[in-house]
Write an enzyme that holds these catalytic residues in place. Structure first.
Site, PDB file in Angstrom:
ATOM      1  N   GLU A  35      23.999  38.208  28.831  1.00  0.00           N
ATOM      2  CA  GLU A  35      25.077  39.133  29.231  1.00  0.00           C
ATOM      3  C   GLU A  35      24.816  39.741  30.619  1.00  0.00           C
ATOM      4  O   GLU A  35      25.747  40.037  31.347  1.00  0.00           O
ATOM      5  CB  GLU A  35      25.182  40.244  28.186  1.00  0.00           C
ATOM      6  CG  GLU A  35      26.517  40.612  27.620  1.00  0.00           C
ATOM      7  CD  GLU A  35      27.778  39.912  28.083  1.00  0.00           C
ATOM      8  OE1 GLU A  35      28.410  40.404  29.039  1.00  0.00           O
ATOM      9  OE2 GLU A  35      28.166  38.884  27.503  1.00  0.00           O
ATOM     10  N   HIS A  37      23.427  38.205  33.255  1.00  0.00           N
ATOM     11  CA  HIS A  37      23.941  37.229  34.222  1.00  0.00           C
ATOM     12  C   HIS A  37      25.480  37.221  34.202  1.00  0.00           C
ATOM     13  O   HIS A  37      26.128  37.136  35.250  1.00  0.00           O
ATOM     14  CB  HIS A  37      23.490  35.809  33.867  1.00  0.00           C
ATOM     15  CG  HIS A  37      22.008  35.602  33.913  1.00  0.00           C
ATOM     16  ND1 HIS A  37      21.256  35.366  32.797  1.00  0.00           N
ATOM     17  CD2 HIS A  37      21.158  35.575  34.957  1.00  0.00           C
ATOM     18  CE1 HIS A  37      19.986  35.192  33.152  1.00  0.00           C
ATOM     19  NE2 HIS A  37      19.898  35.320  34.455  1.00  0.00           N
ATOM     20  N   VAL A 176      21.783  45.478  32.303  1.00  0.00           N
ATOM     21  CA  VAL A 176      22.512  45.414  31.032  1.00  0.00           C
ATOM     22  C   VAL A 176      21.473  45.467  29.914  1.00  0.00           C
ATOM     23  O   VAL A 176      20.458  44.759  29.970  1.00  0.00           O
ATOM     24  CB  VAL A 176      23.358  44.120  30.932  1.00  0.00           C
ATOM     25  CG1 VAL A 176      24.073  44.044  29.588  1.00  0.00           C
ATOM     26  CG2 VAL A 176      24.370  44.068  32.073  1.00  0.00           C
TER      27      VAL A 176
END
Ligand code: PAF
Length: 286
Positions: A35, A37, A176
């Protein structure tokens, strides 16, 4: 989505886009996309006309004995994820394509690489800078997207671009995290269940340090000791480094007087995970 395995193919696609007046964005990756990337790719898509993703496990940034051979490789899943997000060009060269012979030319950034990963992974940033410089020459992006989880890499690449006049804007994208706070990383795939549970201590220890700074603690030694103690409670954790550095040259500070980075690298088994937060003493509670 175009898939280019050669430098020539990639150049043709991006050169045609530029000729047509389209802006080109690059998201450099080593694959095993997660997620984090995908958030870079989405941002690139929202800001550029053509989104290129490079997928290359770069051998020159791994020292002998590191995890190059077993670094997760998941080409089909990565390709599908890129296609689903509307990536225009996936550049997935072989090692022979990127390094056809002995490499005699390297890009080295001084000073910012003295500490943190630069100290415990000698040669790592030379490999990163060299491959990123090659990717910039091949794709010639207007913008390139890097995650703040690799804060030192981001600073080193930003400096390389400034010092060597690459006509590319570096865009920094936030870390993230999983719901429990663990920063997403391709290397999280190495963790077994128990290690995965323990690994949450990293973000928790950093948060604890942030609270201490907000409460007025600005002594680096005390903050590092608090983080070290919290992480050492996890029997699986082996600390590589915990450091507090200023944000321009990444030099250690003794007292936090301006926004600083608290950065750490910790092994769980063979997985070496990194994480960081920025602390700002001006955000102290009254
Ligand atoms: O952050 C990474 O995945 C790599 O260091 C990069 C920037 C793709 C260079 O190989």
């Amino acid at each position: 989505m175009d898939i280019a395995e050669t430098i020539d193919q990639a150049r043709q696609t991006t050169a045609a886009a530029r000729r047509a007046g389209r802006t080109v964005g690059l998201v450099p990756t080593m694959g095993a996309l997660h997620e984090g990337h995908l958030s870079l790719i989405r941002r690139c898509r929202s800001e550029c006309d053509l989104t290129a993703v490079s997928l290359f496990v770069n051998p020159t940034q791994f020292a002998p004995g590191e995890d190059f051979d077993r670094y997760p490789r998941s080409f089909a899943a990565d390709r599908d994820a890129c296609a689903a997000l509307g990536v225009d060009l996936l550049f997935a060269p072989s090692a022979g394509q990127m390094y056809p012979g002995d490499l005699l030319t390297w890009v080295h950034v001084n000073r910012i690489t003295d500490h943190l990963c630069g100290a415990t992974r000698p040669g790592f940033f030379d490999g990163v800078c060299t491959v990123v410089a090659k990717l910039f020459h091949i794709i010639q992006p207007d913008r390139a997207y890097f995650g703040e989880k690799d804060a030192q890499q981001l600073a080193v690449v930003t400096r390389m671009v400034a010092d060597l006049d690459f006509p590319v804007e570096i865009r920094a994208c936030p870390i993230v995290r999983d719901a429990d706070g663990l920063a997403l990383s391709s290397r999280n795939r190495y963790l077994d269940l128990a290690q995965r549970r323990s690994a949450v201590c990293l973000s928790r220890a950093l948060e604890q340090a942030r609270r201490l700074v907000a409460a007025g603690q600005t002594e680096a030694t005390a903050l590092i000791e608090t983080i070290r103690t919290a992480i050492a409670r996890e029997p699986q954790a082996r600390i590589d480094y915990i450091s507090i550095v200023e944000k321009e040259f990444f030099q250690p500070v003794t007292v936090i007087e301006a926004p600083c980075l608290i950065a750490l690298a910790v092994y769980f088994g063979t997985a070496r995970l990194i994480d960081n937060i920025t602390v700002d003493p001006s955000n102290q509670r009254p």
